[in-house]
Design a protein around this motif. Structure first.
Motif, PDB file in Angstrom:
ATOM      1  N   THR A   1      -1.112   5.472  -6.422  1.00 50.67           N
ATOM      2  CA  THR A   1      -1.750   5.477  -7.740  1.00 50.67           C
ATOM      3  C   THR A   1      -1.432   4.194  -8.492  1.00 50.67           C
ATOM      4  N   ARG A   2      -0.183   3.768  -8.428  1.00 47.60           N
ATOM      5  CA  ARG A   2       0.196   2.512  -9.075  1.00 47.60           C
ATOM      6  C   ARG A   2      -0.561   1.327  -8.475  1.00 47.60           C
ATOM      7  N   ASP A   3      -0.680   1.319  -7.153  1.00 45.01           N
ATOM      8  CA  ASP A   3      -1.453   0.254  -6.500  1.00 45.01           C
ATOM      9  C   ASP A   3      -2.909   0.286  -6.941  1.00 45.01           C
TER      10      ASP A   3
ATOM     11  N   ARG B   1       2.474   8.531  -5.838  1.00 47.49           N
ATOM     12  CA  ARG B   1       2.721   7.728  -7.047  1.00 47.49           C
ATOM     13  C   ARG B   1       2.565   6.232  -6.732  1.00 47.49           C
TER      14      ARG B   1
ATOM     15  N   VAL C   1      -4.162   1.360  -9.735  1.00 42.65           N
ATOM     16  CA  VAL C   1      -4.286   0.825 -11.097  1.00 42.65           C
ATOM     17  C   VAL C   1      -4.295  -0.704 -11.067  1.00 42.65           C
TER      18      VAL C   1
ATOM     19  N   GLU D   1       8.480   6.760  -2.777  1.00 42.55           N
ATOM     20  CA  GLU D   1       7.766   5.798  -3.608  1.00 42.55           C
ATOM     21  C   GLU D   1       8.232   4.373  -3.345  1.00 42.55           C
TER      22      GLU D   1
END
Length: 391
Positions: free
Chosen positions: A267-269, A264, A271, A87
């Motif tokens: 996914t954070r990017d 992860r 968002v 990550e």
């Protein structure tokens, strides 16, 4: 050792948990590895100084006992460490190299090596001064014919003579030792060996896939390499029941750990992109289909985490995970990594805000990841055989 970077200060063991491990390593990797990941990927460059810093932090010796210089982590903590590396570093190739060294070569040596072998090799592997390598062709445990053969040394000699070739050898150009599984002509069975780089007749050439560009790759050619009896890992002729099943389980579970971290990160990017990127004058996050996609990304991450952590935890038990559990976890994670990468790309559009091209690199590397470990052609039969009670 730089204590601010070291896992020694992470509160591990009885007082720590895997999330604290993952978060500490994520922050470390974000600072040390991530800034240079795109450039190293473009240049297909291995950075020995970067690996040294990660080794000083304890990553190289995560599963090696403290009395031999390692961090002495549990399998579950080590999985979390590799998740955090994936990550934070956003560098699947480097994470694979670390996993091959710290898990795929170190653990079989710890499990099946003699006391002399462990004392000779593991301290140097723990501090990162001596690297281990192996071919990802030899982690499938599918009964494929070995590409290396072992025959007894001449009657006036001692040990074995190894002949053959191995491709897809991760860490090969930098490695000091190689885990090699060889077959026996005419007598059946396979034997695992721990072979030193200085062995006469051993040749290493640069060769590897286009993917995982920051992992050093090579081909190992053994031209009648003489190895002593002390190079045997485990029982002569017993690799199919000892080293190979362990290698398959380790590969299926632990090389998946960085990909959980990469998913992860993606996914954070995604968002962030959904909040910031405009579509027809409104944030993408206001679109219902975008919200559904974000929910799917999060669900895939959590489902993969559940399967993988359960399998990793069972390595700390007496028998390790059932092959079905390890294979199912890998099968789902490989599919999820491809889906998360593709869906994150759709949300981000042609101009991702992060600017480090993680989506492009992850898309290329996820295709490779899905085919290693035997790919679905190996993993699905393992799961099915267990369900049917025939394997």
């Amino acid at each position: 050792m730089v204590m601010s970077n070291s896992l020694a200060g992470a509160g591990l063991g009885a007082e720590g948990d895997e999330r604290s491990v993952a978060e500490r390593v994520r922050k470390l990797a974000d600072r040390l590895v991530r800034p240079t990941a795109p450039a190293r990927d473009r240049e297909r460059r291995w950075d020995p100084e970067l690996f040294r810093e990660l080794a000083e932090a304890g990553l190289a010796g995560a599963l090696i006992p403290p009395e031999l210089g390692g961090a002495g982590l549990t399998a579950r903590e080590t999985f979390a460490l590799l998740e955090g590396l994936g990550e934070g570093a956003r560098d699947p190739g480097l994470a694979l190299a670390v996993t091959v060294h710290a898990v795929l070569t170190a653990v079989p040596l710890r499990a099946f090596g003699t006391a002399a072998q462990r004392e000779r090799y593991l301290p140097g592997m723990a501090d990162g001064s001596r690297l281990g390598a192996l071919s990802l062709r030899q982690t499938q445990h599918t009964g494929l014919a070995p590409t290396v053969t072992a025959r007894p040394a001449p009657v006036d000699g001692d040990g074995w003579v190894l002949t053959g070739e191995l491709d897809l050898v991760a860490v090969a150009p930098e490695a000091h030792h190689f885990l090699v599984v060889a077959g026996h002509d005419g007598r059946g069975g396979r034997t695992a060996f721990f072979v030193d780089r200085e062995t006469p007749g051993l040749q290493i050439t640069d060769a590897g896939p286009a993917a995982m560009a920051t992992c050093p790759w090579g081909r190992l050619v053994l031209h009648g390499c003489p190895v002593p009896e002390t190079a045997v890992l485990g029982t002569v002729g017993g690799a199919a029941d000892e080293v190979e099943p362990l290698l398959a389980g380790l590969d299926w579970v632990f090389t998946s750990a960085p990909w959980l971290g990469v998913m992860r990160a993606l996914t954070r990017d995604a968002v962030g992109e959904a909040r910031e990127r405009l579509l027809f004058g409104r944030p993408v996050a206001h679109d219902q289909s975008a919200r559904f996609t974000l929910a799917d990304l999060a669900a895939r991450c959590e489902l993969a985490a559940g399967l993988l952590y359960r399998a990793a935890e069972r390595f700390d038990g007496a028998g390790g995970p059932a092959p079905r559990d390890a294979a199912a976890a890998r099968l789902f994670t490989a599919s999820a990594a491809r889906a998360v990468t593709e869906e994150a790309a759709r949300l981000s559009g042609p101009f991702a805000l992060t600017g480090d091209h993680l989506i492009e690199r992850a898309h290329r590397d996820a295709l490779f990841f899905a085919e290693t470990g035997g790919g679905s052609g190996v993993l699905r039969p393992v799961v099915a055989a267990s369900l049917l009670g025939v394997g």
